[in-house]
Design a protein around this motif. Structure first.
Motif, PDB file in Angstrom:
ATOM      1  N   LYS A 149      38.770  32.563  38.330  1.00 49.18           N
ATOM      2  CA  LYS A 149      38.652  33.954  38.761  1.00 49.18           C
ATOM      3  C   LYS A 149      39.421  34.084  40.071  1.00 49.18           C
ATOM      4  CE  LYS A 149      35.355  37.666  38.648  1.00 49.18           C
ATOM      5  NZ  LYS A 149      33.941  38.016  38.480  1.00 49.18           N
ATOM      6  N   LEU A 150      40.510  34.844  40.015  1.00 46.48           N
ATOM      7  CA  LEU A 150      41.405  35.010  41.164  1.00 46.48           C
ATOM      8  C   LEU A 150      41.511  36.495  41.487  1.00 46.48           C
ATOM      9  CD1 LEU A 150      44.153  32.629  39.773  1.00 46.48           C
ATOM     10  CD2 LEU A 150      42.501  32.069  41.565  1.00 46.48           C
ATOM     11  N   ASN A 151      41.154  36.851  42.690  1.00 43.31           N
ATOM     12  CA  ASN A 151      41.196  38.260  43.106  1.00 43.31           C
ATOM     13  C   ASN A 151      40.433  39.160  42.134  1.00 43.31           C
ATOM     14  OD1 ASN A 151      42.872  37.656  45.379  1.00 43.31           O
ATOM     15  ND2 ASN A 151      44.628  37.603  44.009  1.00 43.31           N
ATOM     16  N   GLY A 152      39.293  38.661  41.676  1.00 39.36           N
ATOM     17  CA  GLY A 152      38.428  39.439  40.804  1.00 39.36           C
ATOM     18  C   GLY A 152      38.825  39.462  39.339  1.00 39.36           C
ATOM     19  N   GLN A 153      39.891  38.733  38.963  1.00 41.65           N
ATOM     20  CA  GLN A 153      40.349  38.713  37.574  1.00 41.65           C
ATOM     21  C   GLN A 153      40.398  37.284  37.055  1.00 41.65           C
ATOM     22  OE1 GLN A 153      44.125  40.670  37.286  1.00 41.65           O
ATOM     23  NE2 GLN A 153      43.288  42.689  37.708  1.00 41.65           N
ATOM     24  N   TRP A 154      39.981  37.116  35.798  1.00 43.34           N
ATOM     25  CA  TRP A 154      40.051  35.808  35.149  1.00 43.34           C
ATOM     26  C   TRP A 154      41.477  35.565  34.673  1.00 43.34           C
ATOM     27  CZ3 TRP A 154      36.377  32.256  35.458  1.00 43.34           C
ATOM     28  CH2 TRP A 154      35.091  32.676  35.785  1.00 43.34           C
ATOM     29  N   LYS A 155      42.049  34.447  35.115  1.00 40.11           N
ATOM     30  CA  LYS A 155      43.421  34.087  34.751  1.00 40.11           C
ATOM     31  C   LYS A 155      43.462  32.647  34.261  1.00 40.11           C
ATOM     32  CE  LYS A 155      45.400  37.909  36.209  1.00 40.11           C
ATOM     33  NZ  LYS A 155      46.186  38.795  35.350  1.00 40.11           N
ATOM     34  N   ILE A 156      44.335  32.389  33.307  1.00 35.03           N
ATOM     35  CA  ILE A 156      44.547  31.025  32.821  1.00 35.03           C
ATOM     36  C   ILE A 156      45.375  30.281  33.860  1.00 35.03           C
ATOM     37  CG2 ILE A 156      45.588  29.602  31.016  1.00 35.03           C
ATOM     38  CD1 ILE A 156      45.249  32.157  29.174  1.00 35.03           C
ATOM     39  N   VAL A 157      44.882  29.107  34.295  1.00 31.29           N
ATOM     40  CA  VAL A 157      45.625  28.285  35.253  1.00 31.29           C
ATOM     41  C   VAL A 157      46.133  26.997  34.599  1.00 31.29           C
ATOM     42  CG1 VAL A 157      44.499  29.281  37.279  1.00 31.29           C
ATOM     43  CG2 VAL A 157      43.527  27.230  36.221  1.00 31.29           C
ATOM     44  N   VAL A 158      45.490  26.580  33.501  1.00 36.27           N
ATOM     45  CA  VAL A 158      45.942  25.421  32.723  1.00 36.27           C
ATOM     46  C   VAL A 158      45.782  25.767  31.250  1.00 36.27           C
ATOM     47  CG1 VAL A 158      45.629  22.970  32.165  1.00 36.27           C
ATOM     48  CG2 VAL A 158      45.240  23.768  34.507  1.00 36.27           C
TER      49      VAL A 158
END
Length: 115
Positions: free
Chosen positions: A98-107
């Motif tokens: 969760k980055l800046n309030g949004q779920w993002k794929i990191v891997v």
């Protein structure tokens, strides 16, 4: 991931990529090995899927979600493409943050099935 399916099925790779962390630290591991970075991952998608016909219709099937922390989750599932000439499919494991309030794929570790 639902928004990624929608974007993909419209032929919008850039829209599909909105599900990923836009960073040089993004890690995508596919059949050709690891790729680091959002832009390189986008370029690989564009090379592998140059048009809507090659992209086909994408479906995700999430098998398991494990919350690792309040800002991290592990997702496992399968993917399939429906195209005129074939129906490739495979599996994925994803690490979401969760980055800046949004779920993002990191891997992203995605594989193709040979069956």
């Amino acid at each position: 991931m639902h928004n990624q399916e929608i974007a993909w099925n419209k032929g919008d790779i850039e829209g599909f990529m909105k599900g990923y962390q836009q960073s040089d630290s993004l890690l995508f591991v596919g059949g050709s090995g690891p790729t680091y970075g959002w832009q390189k991952t986008l370029n690989n998608y564009k090379k592998g899927y140059p048009d809507k016909m090659a992209m086909g219709e994408l479906t995700f099937d999430i098998k398991k979600i494990t919350v690792l922390a309040k800002d991290a989750a592990f997702v496992m599932g399968s993917w399939s493409l429906k195209r005129k000439t074939d129906n490739p499919h495979g599996f994925f494991t994803l690490l979401f943050k969760k980055l800046n309030g949004q779920w993002k794929i990191v891997v992203d570790r995605t594989s193709s099935s040979k069956e």
